[in-house]
Design an enzyme around this catalytic site. Structure first.
Site, PDB file in Angstrom:
ATOM      1  CG  ASN A 177      37.254  39.679  31.236  1.00 23.83           C
ATOM      2  OD1 ASN A 177      37.645  40.077  32.334  1.00 23.83           O
ATOM      3  ND2 ASN A 177      36.414  38.668  31.114  1.00 23.83           N
ATOM      4  CD  GLU A 220      33.559  44.325  35.507  1.00 30.59           C
ATOM      5  OE1 GLU A 220      33.088  43.165  35.492  1.00 30.59           O
ATOM      6  OE2 GLU A 220      34.569  44.672  34.867  1.00 30.59           O
ATOM      7  CD  GLU A 238      34.203  43.963  28.768  1.00 28.56           C
ATOM      8  OE1 GLU A 238      33.504  43.819  29.796  1.00 28.56           O
ATOM      9  OE2 GLU A 238      35.176  43.249  28.495  1.00 28.56           O
ATOM     10  CD  GLN A 269      29.633  44.830  30.144  1.00 27.77           C
ATOM     11  OE1 GLN A 269      29.428  45.245  29.014  1.00 27.77           O
ATOM     12  NE2 GLN A 269      30.674  44.040  30.407  1.00 27.77           N
ATOM     13  CG  ASN A 329      38.653  44.220  34.164  1.00 26.56           C
ATOM     14  OD1 ASN A 329      37.765  44.720  34.858  1.00 26.56           O
ATOM     15  ND2 ASN A 329      38.541  43.016  33.614  1.00 26.56           N
ATOM     16  CD  GLU A 330      36.936  40.672  36.652  1.00 27.94           C
ATOM     17  OE1 GLU A 330      37.133  39.704  35.900  1.00 27.94           O
ATOM     18  OE2 GLU A 330      35.802  40.970  37.102  1.00 27.94           O
ATOM     19  CE1 TYR A 356      28.852  41.377  36.525  1.00 27.93           C
ATOM     20  CE2 TYR A 356      31.077  40.658  37.071  1.00 27.93           C
ATOM     21  CZ  TYR A 356      30.222  41.497  36.370  1.00 27.93           C
ATOM     22  OH  TYR A 356      30.736  42.441  35.515  1.00 27.93           O
TER      23      TYR A 356
HETATM   24  O1  AHR Z   1      31.066  42.296  32.778  1.00 21.38           O
HETATM   25  C1  AHR Z   1      31.474  41.127  32.158  1.00 21.38           C
HETATM   26  C2  AHR Z   1      32.883  40.690  32.587  1.00 21.38           C
HETATM   27  O2  AHR Z   1      32.863  40.311  33.921  1.00 21.38           O
HETATM   28  C3  AHR Z   1      33.932  41.760  32.525  1.00 21.38           C
HETATM   29  O3  AHR Z   1      34.503  41.879  31.260  1.00 21.38           O
HETATM   30  C4  AHR Z   1      34.949  41.275  33.510  1.00 21.38           C
HETATM   31  O4  AHR Z   1      35.671  42.321  34.117  1.00 21.38           O
HETATM   32  C5  AHR Z   1      34.148  40.454  34.499  1.00 21.38           C
HETATM   33  O5  AHR Z   1      34.713  39.224  34.732  1.00 21.38           O
END
Ligand code: AHR
Length: 492
Positions: A70, A285, A25, A330, A170-171, A240
């Protein structure tokens, strides 16, 4: 004594190699100063850091997601094509910086070609429009004598880029997202974008936005899957985990399993009675992320995080019938397995399980029986804090993924021992699979669970290769404390 029993006829399904994808990103030093550094003596003539390219290439990523994250919800792709000196420097609202646009679509495609990986672009459904998304598909994949296809040709790319995977935003349910939306508004724009993008190229694969546990109940998925049925091939799940308490941290993948269960249930309900194909789950992700905030996210990983990453991969293997595309988030500097300075790089702890699994696990996932002692914990992401814990989970110390090759001649057992202090002696029964006496062993370990790699100590956590000479239809193996062991067995 723990037990692992494997029956090569008890198959869960085929693991799609696309679960070993990556993500980069425009964020911190991921692109600029990570994969791309025009002024570095370590870079090639295109500005690609050769050392980073080499470390990424070794992971054999099947696909690479870009440009966000994001970031994409405020990104206009036309800013990042054409002569670099004419590209605008723009204020960037996801990570509050200024984007130079010197790395854009064509540079990304060239990077993917160098990596021999499939490009995966995510479109802007925040401040962007369906028309802009369709134009991007035309720029990349168009072959007609038409405006955006001709723009690509004029920029030096006569052949189409043939981008197969496209994320529909995205999100979009997250309050932190540029132009966040509720499920109904998201579904409306995503359906229109999907229609137009497929009118340009009907062969593309589309990934819709799934719900985020931080903000939305599963009702997001019910509405989005219902309305996007037939308009998306996958629904995304972002996860995450992480906690500074060791045992909570390594239990993170249990949370992933719970979310996959919720996704499967909501997809089943939303798709009931529909003729459109069931969307698959794209964990596009996933990672451990709990130590860093702000606009850099230069997480430093320790051994416990490597165990957690291996646990995620075990979960994906066991859910291979529904999770068919995934992206480690990432890849460089930003919550990443590769960490650079202007002078070089080192491999973070989490690089090692990803590579060992990618290299040595097979395509067929087996339903292994595991009998191991366990501990109890509430799984909670460090950020969510008290009040957001899961119910008490029983977490086995041993976590296992058994995989078989297509000819049933090779079997791999990936075994995590989450015990912080004790090795676990284990009886392994392989049923009809009679292995050769010599097995190959790939062990990832370090002196303590909190040990990290660094520029000065790059191998505190690494992979050790050895041989084990006592493999048999039934044999004993001692899995060291806080370790990941991949036993690679060949049929006699
Ligand atoms: O990977 C970091 C961020 O985590 C990304 O930009 C977003 O999609 C997520 O909230």
């Amino acid at each position: 004594m723990a037990r692992i029993k494997v029956d090569i006829d008890r198959r869960i399904g085929i693991i799609n190699p696309s679960i070993y994808g990556g993500f980069i990103e425009h964020l911190g030093r991921c692109i600029y100063g990570g994969i791309y550094d025009e002024s570095s003596p370590l870079s090639d003539e295109r500005g690609f850091r050769k050392d980073v390219l080499g470390a990424l290439k070794a992971l054999r990523l099947p696909n690479l997601r870009y440009p966000g994250g994001n970031f994409v919800s405020g990104y206009h792709w036309q800013d990042g094509v054409g002569p670099k000196e004419k590209r605008p420097r723009k204020m960037e609202f996801a990570w509050h910086t200024v984007e130079s646009n010197r790395f854009g679509t064509d540079e990304f495609i060239e990077y993917c070609r160098s990596l021999e990986t499939e490009p995966f672009l995510c479109v802007n459904l925040g401040s962007g429009t369906p028309e802009e998304a369709a134009a991007w598909v035309e720029y990349c994949n168009g072959t007609e004598d038409s405006h955006y296809a001709n723009m690509r040709k004029a920029n030096g790319y006569p052949e189409p880029h043939n981008v197969k995977y496209w994320g529909l935003g995205n999100e979009m349910g997250g309050y932190w997202q540029i132009c966040a939306k509720n499920a109904g508004d998201y579904a409306k724009i995503a359906v229109e974008a999907a229609k137009m993008m497929r009118w340009v190229d009907p062969t593309i694969k589309l990934i819709g936005c799934g719900f985020l546990e931080q903000v939305d109940p599963p009702s997001w998925n019910l509405e989005v899957v219902d309305k996007l049925a037939g308009f998306m091939d996958y629904i995304s799940l972002h996860i995450y985990t992480g906690n500074s308490d060791y045992y909570t941290n390594v239990a993170g993948p249990v949370r992933a399993q719970r979310l996959i269960d919720v996704f499967n249930a909501t997809i089943t309900i939303a798709m009931a009675g529909k003729k459109a194909p069931r969307p698959e789950i794209a964990m596009d992700e996933w990672n451990v992320w709990y130590k860093t905030f702000g606009s850099e996210l230069e997480e430093q990983y320790d051994l416990s995080d490597a165990l957690t990453v291996a646990g995620f991969l075990n979960v994906m293997h066991r859910n291979c019938t529904t999770v068919t595309l995934s992206n480690l988030a990432q890849m460089v500097n930003v919550i990443a397995p590769i960490f650079t300075s202007p002078e070089g790089l080192f491999l973070q702890t989490i690089y090692h399980p990803f590579k060992v699994y990618r290299d040595h696990c097979h395509r067929i996932a087996l339903d292994a029986f595991v009998d191991s002692s366990s501990y109890e914990t509430r799984v909670v992401h460090e950020w969510s804090g008290a009040g957001n814990e899961s119910p008490i989970e029983t977490v086995p110390y041993l976590d296992v993924s058994a995989t078989l090759n297509e000819h049933a001649t090779e079997l791999s057992l990936a075994v995590i021992n989450r015990h912080k202090d004790e090795p676990i002696e284990t009886e392994i029964h392989l049923g009809d699979f009679q292995p050769k006496r010599t097995a190959l062993v790939y062990e990832i370990n370090g002196s303590r669970v909190d040990v990290q790699n660094s520029f000065s100590e790059p191998d505190n956590v690494t992979t050790t290769e050895k041989r084990f000479e006592k493999a048999a239809g039934a044999f004993k193996y001692q899995f060291p404390a806080h370790s990941i062991t991949l036993l690679k067995l060949a049929r006699a």
